[in-house]
Write a protein that holds these residues in place. Structure first.
Motif, PDB file in Angstrom:
ATOM      1  N   ARG A  14      -0.890  15.841   4.373  1.00  0.00           N
ATOM      2  CA  ARG A  14      -0.049  16.877   3.755  1.00  0.00           C
ATOM      3  C   ARG A  14       0.850  16.297   2.664  1.00  0.00           C
ATOM      4  NH1 ARG A  14       1.382  18.708   9.219  1.00  0.00           N
ATOM      5  NH2 ARG A  14      -0.012  20.390   9.847  1.00  0.00           N
ATOM      6  N   ASP A  15       1.027  14.979   2.676  1.00  0.00           N
ATOM      7  CA  ASP A  15       1.894  14.341   1.682  1.00  0.00           C
ATOM      8  C   ASP A  15       1.095  14.146   0.396  1.00  0.00           C
ATOM      9  OD1 ASP A  15       3.700  12.869   0.239  1.00  0.00           O
ATOM     10  OD2 ASP A  15       4.191  11.473   1.865  1.00  0.00           O
ATOM     11  N   ALA A  16       0.996  15.206  -0.384  1.00  0.00           N
ATOM     12  CA  ALA A  16       0.142  15.193  -1.578  1.00  0.00           C
ATOM     13  C   ALA A  16       0.611  14.158  -2.596  1.00  0.00           C
ATOM     14  CB  ALA A  16       0.126  16.583  -2.215  1.00  0.00           C
ATOM     15  N   ARG A  17       1.922  13.990  -2.736  1.00  0.00           N
ATOM     16  CA  ARG A  17       2.432  13.036  -3.724  1.00  0.00           C
ATOM     17  C   ARG A  17       2.034  11.608  -3.361  1.00  0.00           C
ATOM     18  NH1 ARG A  17       8.699  14.386  -4.280  1.00  0.00           N
ATOM     19  NH2 ARG A  17       8.402  14.516  -2.020  1.00  0.00           N
ATOM     20  N   PHE A  18       2.120  11.290  -2.085  1.00  0.00           N
ATOM     21  CA  PHE A  18       1.735   9.945  -1.649  1.00  0.00           C
ATOM     22  C   PHE A  18       0.251   9.714  -1.896  1.00  0.00           C
ATOM     23  CE2 PHE A  18      -0.105   7.326   1.776  1.00  0.00           C
ATOM     24  CZ  PHE A  18       0.491   6.120   1.458  1.00  0.00           C
ATOM     25  N   LEU A  19      -0.587  10.684  -1.554  1.00  0.00           N
ATOM     26  CA  LEU A  19      -2.024  10.534  -1.735  1.00  0.00           C
ATOM     27  C   LEU A  19      -2.385  10.427  -3.211  1.00  0.00           C
ATOM     28  CD1 LEU A  19      -3.345  13.078   0.917  1.00  0.00           C
ATOM     29  CD2 LEU A  19      -3.342  10.584   1.065  1.00  0.00           C
ATOM     30  N   LEU A  20      -1.712  11.223  -4.049  1.00  0.00           N
ATOM     31  CA  LEU A  20      -1.980  11.178  -5.488  1.00  0.00           C
ATOM     32  C   LEU A  20      -1.626   9.803  -6.042  1.00  0.00           C
ATOM     33  CD1 LEU A  20      -2.791  12.606  -8.097  1.00  0.00           C
ATOM     34  CD2 LEU A  20      -0.424  13.377  -8.335  1.00  0.00           C
ATOM     35  N   PHE A  21      -0.478   9.291  -5.640  1.00  0.00           N
ATOM     36  CA  PHE A  21      -0.053   7.976  -6.113  1.00  0.00           C
ATOM     37  C   PHE A  21      -0.984   6.889  -5.590  1.00  0.00           C
ATOM     38  CE2 PHE A  21       2.588   4.110  -5.765  1.00  0.00           C
ATOM     39  CZ  PHE A  21       2.963   3.983  -7.096  1.00  0.00           C
ATOM     40  N   ALA A  22      -1.428   7.035  -4.342  1.00  0.00           N
ATOM     41  CA  ALA A  22      -2.310   6.037  -3.734  1.00  0.00           C
ATOM     42  C   ALA A  22      -3.612   5.902  -4.516  1.00  0.00           C
ATOM     43  CB  ALA A  22      -2.616   6.412  -2.278  1.00  0.00           C
ATOM     44  N   VAL A 100      -6.527   6.710   5.065  1.00  0.00           N
ATOM     45  CA  VAL A 100      -5.889   6.876   3.760  1.00  0.00           C
ATOM     46  C   VAL A 100      -6.291   5.773   2.784  1.00  0.00           C
ATOM     47  CG1 VAL A 100      -3.654   7.161   2.609  1.00  0.00           C
ATOM     48  CG2 VAL A 100      -3.969   8.043   4.898  1.00  0.00           C
ATOM     49  N   ALA A 101      -6.796   4.652   3.303  1.00  0.00           N
ATOM     50  CA  ALA A 101      -7.215   3.563   2.415  1.00  0.00           C
ATOM     51  C   ALA A 101      -8.537   3.853   1.715  1.00  0.00           C
ATOM     52  CB  ALA A 101      -7.325   2.261   3.205  1.00  0.00           C
ATOM     53  N   LEU A 102      -9.310   4.794   2.221  1.00  0.00           N
ATOM     54  CA  LEU A 102     -10.617   5.068   1.621  1.00  0.00           C
ATOM     55  C   LEU A 102     -10.540   5.747   0.252  1.00  0.00           C
ATOM     56  CD1 LEU A 102     -13.676   4.960   1.816  1.00  0.00           C
ATOM     57  CD2 LEU A 102     -13.613   7.066   3.180  1.00  0.00           C
ATOM     58  N   PRO A 103      -9.690   6.774   0.038  1.00  0.00           N
ATOM     59  CA  PRO A 103      -9.678   7.441  -1.267  1.00  0.00           C
ATOM     60  C   PRO A 103      -9.426   6.529  -2.466  1.00  0.00           C
ATOM     61  CG  PRO A 103      -8.559   8.791   0.360  1.00  0.00           C
ATOM     62  CD  PRO A 103      -8.846   7.495   1.021  1.00  0.00           C
ATOM     63  N   PRO A 104      -8.473   5.570  -2.416  1.00  0.00           N
ATOM     64  CA  PRO A 104      -8.320   4.722  -3.605  1.00  0.00           C
ATOM     65  C   PRO A 104      -9.539   3.852  -3.897  1.00  0.00           C
ATOM     66  CG  PRO A 104      -6.880   3.976  -1.814  1.00  0.00           C
ATOM     67  CD  PRO A 104      -7.411   5.308  -1.432  1.00  0.00           C
ATOM     68  N   VAL A 105     -10.215   3.382  -2.851  1.00  0.00           N
ATOM     69  CA  VAL A 105     -11.420   2.580  -3.057  1.00  0.00           C
ATOM     70  C   VAL A 105     -12.497   3.442  -3.712  1.00  0.00           C
ATOM     71  CG1 VAL A 105     -13.230   1.232  -1.943  1.00  0.00           C
ATOM     72  CG2 VAL A 105     -10.880   1.112  -1.081  1.00  0.00           C
ATOM     73  N   ALA A 106     -12.723   4.632  -3.172  1.00  0.00           N
ATOM     74  CA  ALA A 106     -13.728   5.534  -3.733  1.00  0.00           C
ATOM     75  C   ALA A 106     -13.344   5.988  -5.135  1.00  0.00           C
ATOM     76  CB  ALA A 106     -13.901   6.744  -2.806  1.00  0.00           C
ATOM     77  N   GLY A 107     -12.050   6.208  -5.367  1.00  0.00           N
ATOM     78  CA  GLY A 107     -11.590   6.648  -6.684  1.00  0.00           C
ATOM     79  C   GLY A 107     -11.847   5.609  -7.762  1.00  0.00           C
ATOM     80  N   VAL A 108     -11.559   4.359  -7.458  1.00  0.00           N
ATOM     81  CA  VAL A 108     -11.807   3.285  -8.431  1.00  0.00           C
ATOM     82  C   VAL A 108     -13.308   3.165  -8.708  1.00  0.00           C
ATOM     83  CG1 VAL A 108     -11.711   0.790  -8.783  1.00  0.00           C
ATOM     84  CG2 VAL A 108      -9.714   1.997  -7.888  1.00  0.00           C
ATOM     85  N   ALA A 109     -14.126   3.233  -7.661  1.00  0.00           N
ATOM     86  CA  ALA A 109     -15.576   3.136  -7.836  1.00  0.00           C
ATOM     87  C   ALA A 109     -16.103   4.283  -8.694  1.00  0.00           C
ATOM     88  CB  ALA A 109     -16.263   3.135  -6.473  1.00  0.00           C
ATOM     89  N   LEU A 110     -15.581   5.491  -8.467  1.00  0.00           N
ATOM     90  CA  LEU A 110     -16.033   6.651  -9.244  1.00  0.00           C
ATOM     91  C   LEU A 110     -15.677   6.500 -10.717  1.00  0.00           C
ATOM     92  CD1 LEU A 110     -17.247   9.503  -9.274  1.00  0.00           C
ATOM     93  CD2 LEU A 110     -14.958  10.393  -8.758  1.00  0.00           C
TER      94      LEU A 110
END
Length: 233
Positions: A14-22, A100-110
Motif C-alpha cells: 500500500r506504500d506506493a511512494r516507497f515502491l515507486l522510489f524502490a 519487495v526486492a523483486l520489482p527493482p530487479v525486474a524494472g532494471v532488466a526491463l
C-alpha cells in the motif's frame, strides 16, 4: 504466520511512494551509468547486473530495517503475546523484504532490454532477474539484523552506511577490476560483490556458496538477537 505474512505484504504494497522510489532509483541509476560504463568498454548487460543487484540490496535492507521502528513502538512486544512465534515473525519479515526486492530487479532488466537493447537467452534473463532476486536473501536478513540493533532515531544512519559500504566497496558502481589490490580483496569478501557476479553470470557456483554461507550466519545472528530482546522484555 500465513495470516501475518499476508497482512505485512498488503501493508507494504500500500506504500506506493516507497515502491515507486524502490524501482525508480535503480532504474534512474542504470540510465545514468549505462553510457559511462560503455565508455569503459563494459556492455549494458554488465551495468544491468550491477544496478539490479544494488536495487535488490537497498530495497531488502530498507524493508528489513524497518523493524527498528516496530521495536521502538513496542509492536514486537505486543506480538509476543499472540500465538505468532518469533520464528514466524522473522520469517514473515524476511519474506516481505524478498517480495519487495523483486520489482527493482525486474524494472532494471526491463529498461535494459527496452532502452539499451540488451538481449539474453531465456536462461540468461531468468538468471539476471530470478537469480539476483534469490541471492537477495542475505540482505533481507541483514536488514532484520540492523532493525534489531538500531533505534528509530539512528536507523537511517546505520542503514545508509551499510548500503554505501556494500554498494561502493562491493563494486556495484565501480568495477572491482579498477580497484587497488587491497581494496579488491575487501570487495570480494562482501556479499554484494557476489550478488553482482550472479547478475554478470560469472562465478555462479562460488557466488551461490558465499551467499548461502552469509544467509546462514546472518539468520543465526538475527535469531540470537531476537531471543536476547525477548529475554529482556
Amino acid at each position: 504466520m500465513t495470516g501475518y505474512l499476508a497482512f505485512e505484504i498488503r501493508r507494504t504494497l500500500r506504500d506506493a511512494r516507497f515502491l515507486l522510489f524502490a524501482v525508480a532509483l535503480p532504474v534512474g541509476l542504470y540510465l545514468l551509468m549505462a553510457d559511462r560504463f560503455d565508455d569503459m568498454g563494459l556492455p549494458a548487460s554488465y551495468v544491468m547486473g550491477s544496478v539490479a543487484a544494488f536495487g535488490a540490496v537497498k530495497t531488502a535492507l530498507d524493508v528489513g530495517a524497518r523493524t527498528a521502528v516496530e521495536r521502538g513502538a513496542g509492536w514486537q512486544r505486543q506480538l509476543r503475546l499472540t500465538p505468532l512465534s518469533g520464528v514466524g515473525y522473522l520469517l514473515a519479515k524476511a519474506s516481505v523484504a524478498m517480495v519487495v526486492a523483486l520489482p527493482p530487479v525486474a524494472g532494471v532488466a526491463l529498461v535494459a532490454a527496452l532502452v539499451s537493447g540488451v538481449r539474453l537467452s531465456a536462461g540468461g534473463w531468468a538468471l539476471a532477474v530470478l537469480g539476483v532476486w534469490a541471492g537477495t536473501v542475505p540482505f533481507a536478513l541483514l536488514g532484520l539484523l540492523i532493525g534489531q540493533f538500531a533505534t528509530a532515531q539512528n536507523l537511517q544512519a546505520y542503514q545508509g552506511a551499510v548500503v554505501l559500504l556494500l554498494s561502493f566497496l562491493g563494486g556495484l558502481f565501480i568495477p572491482v577490476s579498477t580497484f587497488p589490490q587491497t581494496l579488491a580483496t575487501v570487495a570480494k569478501a562482501l556479499p554484494s560483490y557476489w550478488l553482482a557476479q550472479i547478475g554478470h553470470a560469472t562465478a555462479l557456483g562460488q557466488a551461490a556458496l558465499v551467499l548461502t554461507v552469509y544467509a546462514l550466519v546472518l539468520g543465526a545472528a538475527v535469531a540470537a538477537r531476537y531471543r536476547l530482546d525477548t529475554a529482556r522484555d
